[in-house]
Write an enzyme that holds these catalytic residues in place. Sequence first.
Site, PDB file in Angstrom:
ATOM      1  N   GLU A  29       0.816  -1.215   0.000  1.00 29.27           N
ATOM      2  CA  GLU A  29       0.000   0.000   0.000  1.00 29.27           C
ATOM      3  C   GLU A  29       0.858   1.277   0.000  1.00 29.27           C
ATOM      4  O   GLU A  29       0.678   2.166   0.833  1.00 29.27           O
ATOM      5  CB  GLU A  29      -0.977  -0.019   1.176  1.00 29.27           C
ATOM      6  CG  GLU A  29      -1.938  -1.202   1.107  1.00 29.27           C
ATOM      7  CD  GLU A  29      -3.072  -1.160   2.125  1.00 29.27           C
ATOM      8  OE1 GLU A  29      -2.993  -0.366   3.084  1.00 29.27           O
ATOM      9  OE2 GLU A  29      -4.057  -1.907   1.937  1.00 29.27           O
TER      10      GLU A  29
ATOM     11  N   GLU B 126      -5.205  -8.627  -1.037  1.00 34.12           N
ATOM     12  CA  GLU B 126      -6.139  -8.424   0.070  1.00 34.12           C
ATOM     13  C   GLU B 126      -7.512  -8.156  -0.527  1.00 34.12           C
ATOM     14  O   GLU B 126      -7.671  -7.222  -1.312  1.00 34.12           O
ATOM     15  CB  GLU B 126      -5.713  -7.258   0.967  1.00 34.12           C
ATOM     16  CG  GLU B 126      -4.355  -7.454   1.645  1.00 34.12           C
ATOM     17  CD  GLU B 126      -3.994  -6.309   2.584  1.00 34.12           C
ATOM     18  OE1 GLU B 126      -4.914  -5.705   3.172  1.00 34.12           O
ATOM     19  OE2 GLU B 126      -2.793  -6.019   2.721  1.00 34.12           O
TER      20      GLU B 126
END
EC number: 3.2.1.223
Length: 976
Positions: free
Chosen positions: A190, A315
Amino acid sequence: MSHRNKALVAIVAGTALLISSGAAIGQAAIADERSGKAMQTLNVDFATETGNFRGGASGTLYGLGDDGSPADAILDGAQVENSSQKPPSGTQHPSGDALALENQFFSNGGNELAVYMQDYYPDWSYNSGNRPSDSRTYVLDVPVDDPSYGTYTNGGDGVWDYEQVTEIVINKVLANTEHPDQYTFIPFNEPDGGNWYASGDNASAKIFRTFLSDWDSEYKLIQKIWQQYKNGEKPSKVKPTADHARVAGPGDCVYRQNRSSAFLSHAKSQNTLPDVFVWHELGKESLSSFRSHYESYRKLEKKYGINPIDVNITEYGELRDMSVPGQLIQWQSMFEDEKVQAETAYWNYAGNLSDNMARANSANAGWWQFKWYGDLRGAQTVKVSSDYMNKADSLQGIAAIDRTNKKATVLYGGANDANADQVKNDGSNIPVTVHLTGLDQNLFGSTVDVEVRENAFTGPDGVAATPRVVNALSDVDISSGTLDVTTTSVDRYASYQLIVTPHQDRVLSIDNAAAGRALLVEEVENTVLSGGAQTYIKTPWGDGWNYFMTSGNGDVGSFKTGSIASWTVDVPADGIYRFQVISGNTGFPGDNDVSVDGQSAGTIHFGAELAMKPAAKWLYRGSGEVLLRLKQGQHQIQLHGSSMDNTLDKFLLYQVSASDNSLDRIEYPADQFRLESGALLTYDQDGARGFASLNGGEAKLFAHAWESGYHSVKVVYTASRGDSMVLSVNGTSVTTITAESDGLQSSMVNVALSEGINKLELSGDAVSIRDITTCRDAADDSNAITLEAESLQLAGGAQTRENSASNASGYSYVTGLGKQFVTEESGAFGMGDQTRVVTLDTNNTPKIADAVRGTVTIPAGTIPAGKFNMVVRFSNDAFIGKHDYNPQIVDLGLQVRDGTANGEEVARGAFRYTYSDSNFLERAMTVETSGSALVLGNWDEPGVGAGAVSWGVGPNLDYVQFYPVMVGDVYHQSLA
């Protein structure tokens, strides 16, 4: 024992109220017209194949906690294809070390293990969200296995800190792994969000340019180290053989069109393209938008002349999706359509497949969905279309055809009232028609058999039994190549498995009262409430990622002392029933009394549930069960509130006894086996059509047991006299079954099964199996030896603790096995509410108390020589560090040594977190004994091994039970 109420109370029948549960068997299934719900259709075209089954959507992030957590049967059954875990010495989380669990992962269906390299850092966001500078000096000039390797002192040394972290991570993995070619390295997680390079989708931002530069240097450093190991410049257990290391990126928290475009263009020009392109799809909106994101990404590859790169959505999903099969099927179908890998997000704790298993070794409904998905390996997927494509919370499915075994499968779920998401109870009793076309008579013949199984939602920690057959069609004509199968869905959160085979030589039936498998279900909010209990309406959309799904979109709270929930139910037959309640609490075990028609009928003992963060209290639901003896007809079952102050979601009443007095009988036909190494379904032998021919291979079955103890395992098969097969249970060979006659026959043996999921394997040559049936046989439990831990010989730091609030038998248990962590009290801020958090030193290493190792010794002669299923009832509240949203739990280790504390190790296991030191669960290990003393403890040297279990700390012990793996002889019967 006081923790387990097995009393049966006879109840006389009253008036009737029918609660429907399933569809009728016949030549055509009929929808429940009383539901008043519009039929929904899923179209499956078996004539249009879409490619090899990918199986990549069964991935997890931190789904594994340690070696043995979860147990092999759970992991193998779920067929987790890929998983991302922390690096060795990583401190973001205390468990989930890739090296610690790699062998178990790869030996139980795993293909690819990824390392979240930034999880080396302890804080979230990493390094407080700031790109590191040169502020540390790491020790890199000693061997990788030196305890000082990778430690640091403050103060720079002229090298970027993260470059040195990367060197530490890659060296530790490649020096020690036995599977280097199956690793993928993810250097950034991220980066577009709060981790070092935040710029949203602004590809012109200066910080994004820094990211591109750092990506290049990281990629090249990883490849440089890889080549050093491949060429033998650095020592390793196993040399890599692949041309280069697999590297994945960029790892954005959402799909970023501009950043992805700039990243691909740059990486191609610098020869640093990733092997796997990674981003996250976490929100419910992704069920609508993923396909468009994927299409946009593939267009970028074409734009820049890049050959297609593997994609992994590392994810996906929210808490509302985990453990909910009707939600999981929507994600899995979407990812399987595009042939990508995907990993369930890590919202709670490591080691429970992202909330897709229950207790220490049991299935929840999410696990069964993973298992069904994994069963499709080796098949070809076919075209599936829904009227609600790219619509969140809607009917979706996966279909595949296994030509070797002549078996077609459809997995589906998510049907929802006109997709009106705010409607109470939307999705219940919706008739779904699976419209099958392209059924090839050359493959299936002119008639087929169809079975539909239902997998109903039971909460994250609620036990889900073997899915029941709710619809069956036998010998149905498919001369047109078309077939409609309509089944009424009991719940929008359930999933369904539909299997089509050529007509078989067995009798199909639904799991109803006649089969001893009836199930009655009611939402607790629909029962009669009194004494202050209240209904709380929930929306399936929730209030963000931390919302737990509720069955029926409602539950009952304020259920305290004096409260009652009354369920009027029509029991279909005389016999024994299991009353199961799906319930949440505040993190402690507790009890609810049960009465039937005004008479006391027993007590349900609930274990503690996850409650360390506000979002989980009362909402992270498990289950409790009690057995009732009921007469046919109407009864009022009442659950009575207590000081536990638990919430109630769903009541289930399972039929336990059949008309032949068998208990918990479950029949597994051959098309439910996982066939390997040459075993296959055959249809060319008269009288044995649809049987599993072993052919030198094996038939694998994942069987559910409500409790540990003896179960009869009956195998129906065809063979010639003298043909044999070997039965193994949970990896241990139990017996050889030798046919005593020619033709159709059965052989039955009583074996010890563990509570939860058990792996049964049959291997042989000239044997063809029709089915395997398991039944509970509690009478043989007298062969088990049960030892209360506090009654044994305690040494070192081991001591007895009394706790009347625990669910330990006799309210006492033993603590202090192995070494012990130094701990401190922690409150809700650290997600250590009502628990003790392990103290860390400046290098984020747990502190171990300077004390003598605790052991428990079973005297010589207590356990005779033999092979045993050793059931350990344990608790573990170890909690290391703090995190913004992940409870930082660890597994604890327990070993068994023969003779003395210095003797040979004969068993080893990892024991999961149990929410409270007063909450005990069961976990089993196989042990082969010599008749000598057995010593239980944890002798691992703190911090030397790879995983958390190696800290040398053991769990608390309530009791241990030793079940001989088999009792009695094999019983044979000719059925010819």
